[in-house]
Design an enzyme around this catalytic site. Structure first.
Site, mmCIF file in Angstrom:
data_model
loop_
_atom_site.group_PDB
_atom_site.id
_atom_site.type_symbol
_atom_site.label_atom_id
_atom_site.label_comp_id
_atom_site.label_asym_id
_atom_site.label_seq_id
_atom_site.Cartn_x
_atom_site.Cartn_y
_atom_site.Cartn_z
ATOM 1 N N LEU A 66 43.920 40.375 35.992
ATOM 2 C CA LEU A 66 42.623 40.024 36.567
ATOM 3 C C LEU A 66 42.588 40.560 37.989
ATOM 4 O O LEU A 66 43.614 40.574 38.669
ATOM 5 C CB LEU A 66 42.430 38.502 36.610
ATOM 6 N N ASP A 67 41.411 40.973 38.453
ATOM 7 C CA ASP A 67 41.278 41.434 39.831
ATOM 8 C C ASP A 67 41.729 40.340 40.793
ATOM 9 O O ASP A 67 41.551 39.147 40.528
ATOM 10 C CB ASP A 67 39.817 41.789 40.137
ATOM 11 N N ARG A 68 42.271 40.753 41.907
ATOM 12 C CA ARG A 68 42.821 39.788 42.880
ATOM 13 C C ARG A 68 41.819 38.723 43.332
ATOM 14 O O ARG A 68 42.172 37.549 43.449
ATOM 15 C CB ARG A 68 43.382 40.555 44.083
ATOM 16 N N THR A 70 39.418 37.445 41.667
ATOM 17 C CA THR A 70 38.908 36.732 40.495
ATOM 18 C C THR A 70 39.851 35.593 40.119
ATOM 19 O O THR A 70 41.047 35.647 40.390
ATOM 20 C CB THR A 70 38.779 37.718 39.307
#
Length: 229
Positions: A66-68, A70
């Site tokens: 997951l994107d940081r 998020t």
């Protein structure tokens, strides 16, 4: 699904002999990168080593990221058998991922399917969404539904049909509804914690070993806007 554990700021959502799922916080990185910051994978390894008094190295396979900025569900494999099979499930789109997002500018339609062609820019670590195919672009598709209207924002539930780089962020921005806090994709100010209001809420899949149907749900972060939905 109730949270199993909340030790060491690690919120365990699901755990058995083959897999473990945690609720990622804003700022956590799933796997080590050039920042040198401690990744979530190492935190989970330490948790397992401590819980089961394991000598030596603990096996933990990273299945997805997951994107940081998020939050939400991240699943890891505890055995090599599970890792291979989970990798296949994700690669073949045999998992169902549901996200929640808080956006500005209410979409015109209460639910819709968005189809764009995304082109990734490695230098800026962004993806630009185009209506028509352009060179080096990849088709991206998602479905959204409005789940609640708030005072200044709208809450959406999103089901992904494809899994592209920054797909939800870039497609919602292209629709004119950037995610709260997402400066990269057109929101006008950052969130105090540096995160964005995008949450990996639910994951449905067939267990890689037992073949049971598994559904994991991640509680949203505790803030006034998430709490409103």
């Amino acid at each position: 699904m109730k949270v199993l554990s909340n030790k060491s700021n690690l919120q365990i959502l699901y755990e058995d002999n083959h897999i473990i799922a945690v609720n990622k916080r804003v700022g956590d990185i799933v796997q080590g990168d050039k920042t040198g910051d401690k990744p979530l994978s190492d935190v989970v390894k330490e948790y397992l080593k401590d819980k089961y008094n394991k000598p030596g190295e603990v096996f933990l396979g990273v299945v997805h990221r997951l994107d940081r900025p998020t939050t939400g569900i991240v699943i890891f494999a505890r055995t090599s058998k599970a890792l291979t099979r989970l990798n296949d499930l994700f690669k073949n789109r045999e998992t169902q991922k549901t996200y929640w997002a808080i956006v500005k500018n209410k979409p015109i339609k209460s639910n819709d399917t968005l189809v764009h062609y995304l082109k990734r820019n490695e230098k800026s670590n962004t993806s630009k969404a185009y209506i028509k195919e352009v060179p080096d672009s990849k088709m991206a598709s998602l479905e959204y539904t409005i789940i609640k209207e708030l005072n200044n924002y709208t809450a959406l539930e999103i089901n992904l049909h494809t899994g592209r780089h920054h797909q939800i962020r870039s497609q919602l921005s292209a629709m004119g509804s950037p995610i709260k806090g997402d400066l990269k994709y057109g929101f006008d100010r950052s969130n105090p914690d540096g995160g964005i209001h995008l949450h990996a809420r639910k994951l449905n899949f067939i267990h890689p070993v037992s073949k049971e149907k598994i559904q994991i749900i991640a509680p949203v972060p505790s803030d006034s806007i998430w709490n409103a939905i």
